[in-house]
Design a protein around this motif. Structure first.
Motif, PDB file in Angstrom:
ATOM      1  N   LYS A   7      -9.812   1.683  -4.567  1.00  0.00           N
ATOM      2  CA  LYS A   7      -9.927   0.506  -3.704  1.00  0.00           C
ATOM      3  C   LYS A   7     -10.614  -0.643  -4.432  1.00  0.00           C
ATOM      4  CE  LYS A   7     -11.110   0.751   0.657  1.00  0.00           C
ATOM      5  NZ  LYS A   7     -11.801   1.155   1.911  1.00  0.00           N
ATOM      6  N   GLN A   8     -11.690  -0.325  -5.172  1.00  0.00           N
ATOM      7  CA  GLN A   8     -12.383  -1.418  -5.863  1.00  0.00           C
ATOM      8  C   GLN A   8     -11.559  -1.923  -7.051  1.00  0.00           C
ATOM      9  OE1 GLN A   8     -14.397  -1.304  -9.017  1.00  0.00           O
ATOM     10  NE2 GLN A   8     -13.258   0.572  -9.503  1.00  0.00           N
ATOM     11  N   VAL A   9     -10.759  -1.059  -7.664  1.00  0.00           N
ATOM     12  CA  VAL A   9      -9.837  -1.519  -8.708  1.00  0.00           C
ATOM     13  C   VAL A   9      -8.825  -2.498  -8.111  1.00  0.00           C
ATOM     14  CG1 VAL A   9      -8.004  -0.846 -10.308  1.00  0.00           C
ATOM     15  CG2 VAL A   9     -10.070   0.540 -10.141  1.00  0.00           C
ATOM     16  N   ASN A  10      -8.303  -2.153  -6.932  1.00  0.00           N
ATOM     17  CA  ASN A  10      -7.326  -3.032  -6.275  1.00  0.00           C
ATOM     18  C   ASN A  10      -7.941  -4.382  -5.931  1.00  0.00           C
ATOM     19  OD1 ASN A  10      -5.609  -0.823  -6.401  1.00  0.00           O
ATOM     20  ND2 ASN A  10      -5.855  -0.267  -4.242  1.00  0.00           N
ATOM     21  N   GLY A  11      -9.179  -4.366  -5.424  1.00  0.00           N
ATOM     22  CA  GLY A  11      -9.861  -5.617  -5.110  1.00  0.00           C
ATOM     23  C   GLY A  11     -10.119  -6.452  -6.351  1.00  0.00           C
ATOM     24  N   TYR A  12     -10.458  -5.777  -7.437  1.00  0.00           N
ATOM     25  CA  TYR A  12     -10.690  -6.443  -8.727  1.00  0.00           C
ATOM     26  C   TYR A  12      -9.408  -7.125  -9.195  1.00  0.00           C
ATOM     27  CZ  TYR A  12     -12.066  -6.826 -13.698  1.00  0.00           C
ATOM     28  OH  TYR A  12     -12.356  -7.280 -14.962  1.00  0.00           O
ATOM     29  N   ASN A  13      -8.294  -6.382  -9.169  1.00  0.00           N
ATOM     30  CA  ASN A  13      -7.026  -6.950  -9.639  1.00  0.00           C
ATOM     31  C   ASN A  13      -6.538  -8.093  -8.758  1.00  0.00           C
ATOM     32  OD1 ASN A  13      -6.818  -5.354 -11.911  1.00  0.00           O
ATOM     33  ND2 ASN A  13      -5.625  -3.753 -10.894  1.00  0.00           N
ATOM     34  N   ALA A  14      -6.905  -8.045  -7.481  1.00  0.00           N
ATOM     35  CA  ALA A  14      -6.540  -9.132  -6.570  1.00  0.00           C
ATOM     36  C   ALA A  14      -7.536 -10.283  -6.643  1.00  0.00           C
ATOM     37  CB  ALA A  14      -6.458  -8.608  -5.136  1.00  0.00           C
ATOM     38  N   ARG A  15      -8.617 -10.078  -7.409  1.00  0.00           N
ATOM     39  CA  ARG A  15      -9.732 -11.031  -7.470  1.00  0.00           C
ATOM     40  C   ARG A  15     -10.191 -11.402  -6.058  1.00  0.00           C
ATOM     41  NH1 ARG A  15      -8.494 -15.671  -9.292  1.00  0.00           N
ATOM     42  NH2 ARG A  15      -6.238 -15.414  -9.212  1.00  0.00           N
ATOM     43  N   ASN A  16     -10.258 -10.376  -5.209  1.00  0.00           N
ATOM     44  CA  ASN A  16     -10.699 -10.533  -3.815  1.00  0.00           C
ATOM     45  C   ASN A  16     -12.087  -9.921  -3.720  1.00  0.00           C
ATOM     46  OD1 ASN A  16     -11.214  -9.834  -1.030  1.00  0.00           O
ATOM     47  ND2 ASN A  16      -9.053 -10.198  -0.589  1.00  0.00           N
ATOM     48  N   ILE A  17     -13.101 -10.752  -3.653  1.00  0.00           N
ATOM     49  CA  ILE A  17     -14.476 -10.273  -3.754  1.00  0.00           C
ATOM     50  C   ILE A  17     -14.854  -9.342  -2.610  1.00  0.00           C
ATOM     51  CG2 ILE A  17     -15.475 -12.292  -2.602  1.00  0.00           C
ATOM     52  CD1 ILE A  17     -16.976 -10.304  -5.590  1.00  0.00           C
ATOM     53  N   ASP A  18     -14.376  -9.628  -1.389  1.00  0.00           N
ATOM     54  CA  ASP A  18     -14.736  -8.788  -0.249  1.00  0.00           C
ATOM     55  C   ASP A  18     -14.094  -7.407  -0.353  1.00  0.00           C
ATOM     56  OD1 ASP A  18     -16.361 -10.689   1.051  1.00  0.00           O
ATOM     57  OD2 ASP A  18     -14.585 -11.688   1.846  1.00  0.00           O
ATOM     58  N   ALA A  19     -12.817  -7.360  -0.736  1.00  0.00           N
ATOM     59  CA  ALA A  19     -12.147  -6.072  -0.896  1.00  0.00           C
ATOM     60  C   ALA A  19     -12.736  -5.303  -2.074  1.00  0.00           C
ATOM     61  CB  ALA A  19     -10.652  -6.280  -1.101  1.00  0.00           C
ATOM     62  N   PHE A  20     -13.099  -6.003  -3.140  1.00  0.00           N
ATOM     63  CA  PHE A  20     -13.693  -5.366  -4.312  1.00  0.00           C
ATOM     64  C   PHE A  20     -15.021  -4.702  -3.966  1.00  0.00           C
ATOM     65  CE2 PHE A  20     -16.652  -6.071  -7.970  1.00  0.00           C
ATOM     66  CZ  PHE A  20     -16.176  -5.059  -8.786  1.00  0.00           C
ATOM     67  N   TYR A  64      -2.072  -9.775  -1.195  1.00  0.00           N
ATOM     68  CA  TYR A  64      -2.481  -8.962  -0.052  1.00  0.00           C
ATOM     69  C   TYR A  64      -3.818  -9.449   0.502  1.00  0.00           C
ATOM     70  CZ  TYR A  64       1.135  -5.440  -1.024  1.00  0.00           C
ATOM     71  OH  TYR A  64       2.318  -4.781  -1.188  1.00  0.00           O
ATOM     72  N   THR A  65      -3.957  -9.351   1.818  1.00  0.00           N
ATOM     73  CA  THR A  65      -5.190  -9.766   2.478  1.00  0.00           C
ATOM     74  C   THR A  65      -6.282  -8.719   2.269  1.00  0.00           C
ATOM     75  OG1 THR A  65      -4.661  -8.652   4.562  1.00  0.00           O
ATOM     76  CG2 THR A  65      -3.834 -10.914   4.277  1.00  0.00           C
ATOM     77  N   THR A  66      -7.512  -9.117   2.566  1.00  0.00           N
ATOM     78  CA  THR A  66      -8.636  -8.174   2.498  1.00  0.00           C
ATOM     79  C   THR A  66      -8.388  -6.988   3.415  1.00  0.00           C
ATOM     80  OG1 THR A  66     -10.159  -9.999   2.037  1.00  0.00           O
ATOM     81  CG2 THR A  66     -11.134  -7.931   2.810  1.00  0.00           C
ATOM     82  N   PHE A  67      -7.844  -7.258   4.584  1.00  0.00           N
ATOM     83  CA  PHE A  67      -7.530  -6.187   5.535  1.00  0.00           C
ATOM     84  C   PHE A  67      -6.551  -5.194   4.931  1.00  0.00           C
ATOM     85  CE2 PHE A  67      -4.654  -4.488   8.775  1.00  0.00           C
ATOM     86  CZ  PHE A  67      -5.559  -3.864   9.623  1.00  0.00           C
ATOM     87  N   GLU A  68      -5.494  -5.686   4.305  1.00  0.00           N
ATOM     88  CA  GLU A  68      -4.492  -4.803   3.709  1.00  0.00           C
ATOM     89  C   GLU A  68      -5.081  -3.999   2.550  1.00  0.00           C
ATOM     90  OE1 GLU A  68      -0.264  -7.082   4.288  1.00  0.00           O
ATOM     91  OE2 GLU A  68      -1.799  -8.121   3.128  1.00  0.00           O
ATOM     92  N   LEU A  69      -5.886  -4.636   1.725  1.00  0.00           N
ATOM     93  CA  LEU A  69      -6.500  -3.949   0.591  1.00  0.00           C
ATOM     94  C   LEU A  69      -7.483  -2.877   1.054  1.00  0.00           C
ATOM     95  CD1 LEU A  69      -7.070  -7.055  -1.698  1.00  0.00           C
ATOM     96  CD2 LEU A  69      -5.523  -5.157  -2.186  1.00  0.00           C
ATOM     97  N   ASN A  70      -8.176  -3.135   2.151  1.00  0.00           N
ATOM     98  CA  ASN A  70      -9.173  -2.183   2.646  1.00  0.00           C
ATOM     99  C   ASN A  70      -8.565  -1.008   3.391  1.00  0.00           C
ATOM    100  OD1 ASN A  70     -11.346  -3.569   1.605  1.00  0.00           O
ATOM    101  ND2 ASN A  70     -11.853  -4.624   3.509  1.00  0.00           N
TER     102      ASN A  70
END
Length: 584
Positions: free
Chosen positions: A483-496, A309-315
């Motif tokens: 949301k930050q858990v999702n960013g963490y699991n995606a290893r997406n620093i901006d979403a995290f 998932y993109t940062t946009f989708e995660l956010n």
């Protein structure tokens, strides 16, 4: 005396209208009907109607009017997702007929959750400029809930009831008003089930035209066997002034449905390249097609654990729904481990990749051929299905349509004016024209240059009311933490990092400061995400107490063949995570 009273009433009406006027100045109007940009325009809204459009240099603005500066911005009609399902969350537990994980989350719990979050889903659509949605397969309980969600500040919802079908998955049977399917095995059944929906006030009727067979000949025989049932349902719906949508992914089922009066198809044809005569049939019948290009791939990506998932989708997605997609990683150690591992293996096999690529290419070729042939195309995502998130999947669908060969103008038409044709509302909505309903979106950048600019929403107008998109979603402390858990699991620093405050403080419980400031977090976690490619945080338990969220976490991928058990306490302040305390 009567004349005096009439004059006073008229004066009060004019004054109220005057005060209700909004002037959007110096804006570029995106004319989706004529496919052109019209710069330096003033668009005047009177209550919920576009009352006038004129060059910005003309005329004076009355006192008491609301003025919005549209300089450098682009005004488009409100968009419509023409294919959604509110009885489905987009998460991993939402379709037990496709992936049965009821040992982990019961279907009763899942359906209760989606009822509670329908308004949240609607708010997320509105935030992205989607001012209308069409639910093409629902339940009687959702039809009842729709009546309670007719706020002027939410998207307009068009909804059908349960799908009429000759095949009903076992897991959905005998669920009363939460049943999304109604089995019809005779022509009388078809009439009866249409009539059963009428008291619930559906906006249309939907048929799930499912067939089986190992080759075209067997599939056609199965389709012909049920043709009389399909015709009976369509005829009964039309007698009651209801249009009919049909799920038909084979050319023959689509052809039979259209020949018997179906009004719109909610999927593209995926079993063969359609002929010129098929294109002409759809055009001659004024059939509207919703292609839904991305939904099948989202199932395959989820099953193969390949979703990125993109940062946009995660956010911007509902955090719990999108977060559940990653649950497959820790469910591989659960009682469902055999199923999960088998799915991952199967959907990463070369044969499966070849099969999905073939189906994708057929859909793409057919969409281009149907669009070029003059068939009306309406954009729809099938949101709610596993992996296809409500609201955020829309831009991915639009880009997939563009990649099929449609122009940006054609894609924008499919998202604005064309969906209004489904219910004969194109004369009152779907474009920026005088006299139409003021469902509009003010964009910061030109969508014709790049469809991704549709996500750059400055303001949304719903029924003429200007709404700041940043104030639409009221994120709870639990949402921010998830949301930050999702960013963490995606290893997406901006979403995290998005849910954290700029002055975030991290502590080893109770008071040992280990990090301060978002930039310090960015440096530390960026290095960790690059180094540890299998990170996954599973929330085993969560307690929410006011502005505090306490998570019992199990983290894999940090140490070889070992999970790290920890507890994290999150403190929320001013709608951001301000402090975190770790216990190990």
């Amino acid at each position: 005396m009567k004349k005096k009273f009439y004059f006073l009433t008229l004066l009060l009406f004019l004054i109220s209208n005057y005060k209700a006027q909004t002037y959007i100045q110096n804006v570029t109007v995106v004319d989706v009907i004529n496919q052109k940009l019209i710069p330096n325009q003033t668009v005047i809204l009177t209550k919920n109607i576009i009352s006038e459009i004129k060059p910005s240099k003309k005329g004076k603005i009355p006192n008491n009017s609301k003025i919005i500066n549209g300089e450098g911005k682009f005004l488009i009609p409100g968009m419509t997702d023409s294919h959604v399902h509110f009885f489905q969350s987009g998460g991993i537990y939402t379709r037990p007929d496709a992936l049965d994980l009821r040992k982990q989350v019961s279907y009763e719990k899942e359906i209760s959750w989606v009822h509670k979050n329908m308004e949240d889903f609607l708010s997320r659509y509105l935030k992205l400029g989607i001012t209308s949605v069409i639910d093409v397969g629902s339940t009687y309980n959702f039809l009842n809930q729709k009546k309670l969600l007719t706020k002027e500040s939410l998207p307009t919802v068009y909804m059908t009831g349960p799908l009429l079908t000759t095949y009903e998955p076992e897991v959905f049977k005998n669920r009363g008003n939460d049943e999304p399917f109604k089995l019809v095995l005779t022509t009388d059944d078809a009439k009866k089930m249409v009539q059963e929906q009428l008291p619930f006030k559906p906006d249309f009727i939907k048929i799930w035209y499912i067939v089986s067979g190992d080759n075209h000949k067997e599939i056609e025989a199965d389709a012909r066997k049920n043709e009389a049932i399909i015709k009976s349902a369509i005829d009964e719906a039309h007698k009651n002034n209801l249009k009919v949508a049909v799920h038909a992914t084979e050319r023959i089922t689509a052809q039979i449905a259209i020949e018997n009066g179906a009004d719109f198809l909610v999927h593209n044809i995926e079993d063969e390249i359609v002929s010129d005569s098929f294109v002409k049939l759809l055009k001659s019948k004024n059939t509207i097609l919703i292609p839904t290009l991305i939904v099948a791939d989202n199932y395959y990506k989820t099953y193969g654990q390949k979703h990125n998932y993109t940062t946009f989708e995660l956010n911007h997605s509902n955090p719990e729904a999108i977060g559940s997609i990653d649950d497959l990683k820790h469910l591989s150690a659960s009682s469902d481990s055999v199923t999960v591992k088998r799915l991952k293996t199967r959907f990463n096999m070369p044969q499966m990749n070849a099969y999905t690529s073939k189906i994708d290419s057929i859909r793409v070729v057919n969409l281009k051929k149907l669009s070029d042939g003059g068939v009306t195309i309406a954009a729809g995502t099938d949101a709610g299905n596993i992996g296809t998130q409500h609201a955020t999947s829309f831009i991915s669908e639009l880009n997939a349509m563009k990649n099929s060969g449609m122009s940006n103008w054609q894609v924008l038409q499919s998202a604005t004016i064309n969906p209004m044709k489904i219910f004969n509302r194109e004369k009152i909505s779907g474009s920026i024209s005088e006299g139409k309903i003021a469902d509009l979106v003010l964009l910061d950048s030109n969508p014709i240059e790049n469809l991704d600019n549709l996500n750059k929403v400055n303001l949304v107008f719903k029924n003429g009311e200007a709404i700041d998109p940043e104030k639409i979603i009221k994120e709870t402390p639990e949402m921010l933490v998830q949301k930050q858990v999702n960013g963490y699991n995606a290893r997406n620093i901006d979403a995290f990092l998005e849910p954290y405050s700029e002055e975030i403080e991290l502590y080893m419980f109770p008071n040992q400061l280990i990090s301060k400031g978002k930039e310090a977090m960015r440096k530390d976690y960026s290095e960790m995400f690059k180094k540890l490619t299998n990170l996954h945080c599973h929330i085993k338990n969560r307690i929410v107490n006011g502005n505090f969220v306490i998570d019992q976490e199990s983290v894999s991928g940090m140490r070889k063949n070992q999970t790290v058990e920890a507890t994290a306490i999150y403190e929320i302040k001013d709608n951001k995570i301000s402090k975190v305390y770790f216990l190990q």
